[in-house]
Design a protein around this motif. Structure first.
Motif, PDB file in Angstrom:
ATOM      1  N   ASP A 136      -6.217   0.433  -3.217  1.00 40.69           N
ATOM      2  CA  ASP A 136      -5.249   1.749  -3.475  1.00 40.69           C
ATOM      3  C   ASP A 136      -6.544   1.570  -4.801  1.00 40.69           C
ATOM      4  N   GLU A 137      -6.382   3.150  -5.008  1.00 35.19           N
ATOM      5  CA  GLU A 137      -7.253   3.506  -6.154  1.00 35.19           C
ATOM      6  C   GLU A 137      -6.066   5.198  -7.031  1.00 35.19           C
TER       7      GLU A 137
ATOM      8  N   LEU B  38       0.779  -1.189   0.365  1.00 32.71           N
ATOM      9  CA  LEU B  38      -0.026   0.117  -0.084  1.00 32.71           C
ATOM     10  C   LEU B  38       0.829   1.251  -0.362  1.00 32.71           C
ATOM     11  N   PRO B  39       0.889   2.431  -0.615  1.00 28.82           N
ATOM     12  CA  PRO B  39       1.502   3.728  -1.042  1.00 28.82           C
ATOM     13  C   PRO B  39       0.903   4.693  -0.095  1.00 28.82           C
ATOM     14  N   GLU B  40       1.502   5.265   0.253  1.00 32.16           N
ATOM     15  CA  GLU B  40       1.553   6.168   1.739  1.00 32.16           C
ATOM     16  C   GLU B  40       0.566   7.458   0.912  1.00 32.16           C
TER      17      GLU B  40
ATOM     18  N   THR C 260     -12.557   8.127   0.647  1.00 30.61           N
ATOM     19  CA  THR C 260     -10.882   7.862   0.140  1.00 30.61           C
ATOM     20  C   THR C 260     -10.478   9.786   0.872  1.00 30.61           C
ATOM     21  N   VAL C 261      -9.502   8.720   0.276  1.00 29.39           N
ATOM     22  CA  VAL C 261      -8.087  10.430   0.787  1.00 29.39           C
ATOM     23  C   VAL C 261      -6.963  10.393   0.018  1.00 29.39           C
ATOM     24  N   PRO C 262      -7.093  11.329  -1.157  1.00 27.74           N
ATOM     25  CA  PRO C 262      -6.403  11.579  -2.017  1.00 27.74           C
ATOM     26  C   PRO C 262      -4.396  10.916  -1.250  1.00 27.74           C
ATOM     27  N   LYS C 263      -3.915  10.328  -2.825  1.00 26.45           N
ATOM     28  CA  LYS C 263      -2.440  10.570  -2.757  1.00 26.45           C
ATOM     29  C   LYS C 263      -1.774  11.459  -1.813  1.00 26.45           C
TER      30      LYS C 263
END
Lengths: 120, 374
Positions: free
Chosen positions: B296-297, B259-261, B370-373
């Motif tokens: 991860d979208e 999973l990315p940060e 959702t939380v933007p990357k």
């Protein structure tokens, strides 16, 4: 020893009333909502009722009326956190003998109990 | 020697000279008999091009048509009754005129002429428009203020109601303890525990109210730091474990390893998750199944909290995100202020994300956010 029915949907508030009233020598019966209050009233014939207003299902004003329909001499004290204008009038109109706002001083509660039970 | 009529004309000129309006006198045949100096100066015409000429040859056709001048002149002469005034736009864009047509009788009272008075009210009209516009703005601002005032007083009344209950418990027990009415040590310990719970409850309520008030005044600020989403989800699950165990629920996590940060406020996003989890625990009958998943979208991480609880009725699905909305199921529990989900929404939106719910009554609910990357 006088019997008091405490009607309140909040567990900690129930417990608090029980602790106060027992400390001052009253016997306490509890009900968590309006429906239960009417049942407990018939069952235990308390000397005084302490009634909350905001409860799930039947509210305190309606419950006051329901109890008075079964016993026109019921002595009901409303103790509520609702600060709505005109609520006290509505409660007295419904037949409550006294109206106290939460939070209150224990002395004020005891005085109201004394007053509605005719000073006895 | 100057003739009498000439003298009258000069006299008339002298009177009408300073009048900043056009005055025309017109006969039954629509021929112009007199025009005042103001007319010549604004029209840029000379007397020989005006006097004795038909209005159709002097005034612009569009002006005559807009004002209905030919018809009005004939009507006024015919009936002897004045046309008391009307407004019409001028030939130049944005100009406005006010005009009157009055009958002029001879010494016998017979009407054979009409006087037209045309006033340039462009400035006045513009002023009026601006005034109307300002009034509209003022009215809107007043309404907005009134609404804000109502929201504020609602807020104060709900907040004071919410705080009264824990305060009642706290103040009454303190009074009892103070008067040493309670001697039993076990009882005192029990009371201290209640005092702690109620004090925490009050602190939570006050913090929630502060958040809502900051969100409303757009002063809500979030940190922007790199967050390890997997760790965050684990922490949130750990936080609600005691509550969940009490009801025998099973909480499972579905999180990919790579999973990315994301960038955001770790504590606040954890608050959102904890809130959704607490609701799932509360509104799912014992031994329920609760799942937290993160996908991860493309541009954001998509979090979901799924339960197999009582579900949310269609008509309540939007409302539950409004502040002070207490759902029909939550009403059965005392002490609910209805702020949790509105704060969650505020937090997610402050991050640039979205929050929504899917649900089926009796089957369960699935909360998404959702939380933007970046």
């Amino acid at each position: 020893m006088k019997n008091i029915l405490v009607v309140d949907d909040d567990e900690d508030v129930q417990k608090m009333f029980k602790d106060i009233l027992e400390t001052y020598g009253y016997k306490v019966v509890q009900a968590a909502n309006g429906k239960e209050a009417v049942e407990k009233y018939i069952e235990s014939k308390p000397d005084i009722v302490i009634m909350d207003i905001l409860m799930p299902g039947v509210d305190g004003v309606k419950t006051t009326k329901k109890i008075l329909r079964r016993d026109k001499n019921a002595k009901i004290i409303v103790v509520t956190a609702v600060g709505k204008v005109g609520l006290e009038k509505d409660c007295i109109k419904a037949g409550a003998k006294a109206f106290i706002m939460k939070p209150f001083k224990i002395d004020a509660l005891l005085a109201a109990i004394q007053k509605v039970s005719g000073g006895a | 020697m100057v003739r009498g009529t000439e003298k009258v004309r000069e006299y008339l000129e002298e009177i009408t000279e300073p009048i900043p309006s056009t005055i025309l006198i017109i006969g039954r045949d629509l021929k112009i008999i007199y025009a005042n100096p103001h007319y010549y100066s604004v029209a840029g015409k000379r007397a020989k091009d005006v006097i004795g000429k038909n209005i159709w040859n002097v005034l612009s056709a569009s002006t005559i048509e807009r004002m209905g001048l030919d018809r009005k002149i004939r009507d006024v002469i015919e009936t002897g009754r004045p046309f008391e005034g009307g407004h019409a736009p001028g030939d130049r864009l944005g100009t406005f005129y006010f005009y009157k047509v009055r009958p002029i009788g001879d010494k016998h009272g017979d009407v054979s002429r009409a006087m037209i008075l045309v006033e340039d009210v462009t400035e006045l009209t513009n002023l009026e428009e601006r005034l109307k516009e300002s009034y509209g703005k003022l009215d809107a601002a007043y309404r907005e203020l009134k609404d804000a005032d109502k929201i504020k007083s609602d807020f104060i009344s709900k907040a004071s109601h919410g705080l009264r209950t824990p305060l009642t418990v706290i103040s009454s027990y303190i009074e009892l303890l103070e008067e040493k009415k309670i001697e039993n040590l076990e009882k005192r310990k029990e009371i201290t525990k209640i005092l702690k719970v109620q004090t925490d409850h009050m602190i939570d309520l006050i913090n929630d109210m502060l958040d809502v008030s900051r969100m409303e005044s757009k002063k809500f600020e979030i940190e922007r730091k790199k967050i390890d989403a997997k760790e965050l989800v684990n922490d949130a699950a750990e936080k609600v474990k005691t509550l969940s165990d009490l009801k025998g629920h099973n909480i499972s996590l579905e999180i990919p390893d790579d999973l990315p940060e994301v960038v955001g406020d770790r504590k606040r996003i954890e608050d959102v998750l904890t809130n959704l989890l607490t609701n799932a625990i509360r509104y799912t009958p014992e031994r329920g199944k609760i799942t937290i998943s993160v996908i991860d979208e493309n541009r954001h991480l998509h979090f979901t909290v799924t339960d197999n609880g009582i579900g949310i009725h269609r008509r309540e699905r939007k409302k539950i995100f409004e502040k002070f909305y207490v759902g029909s199921s939550a009403k059965k529990e005392p002490g609910r202020m209805g702020l949790g989900l509105s704060i969650a929404k505020g937090i997610v939106e402050a991050h640039g994300g979205e929050i929504w719910v899917e649900s089926r009554v009796g089957r369960g609910s699935k909360f998404h956010f959702t939380v933007p990357k970046e």
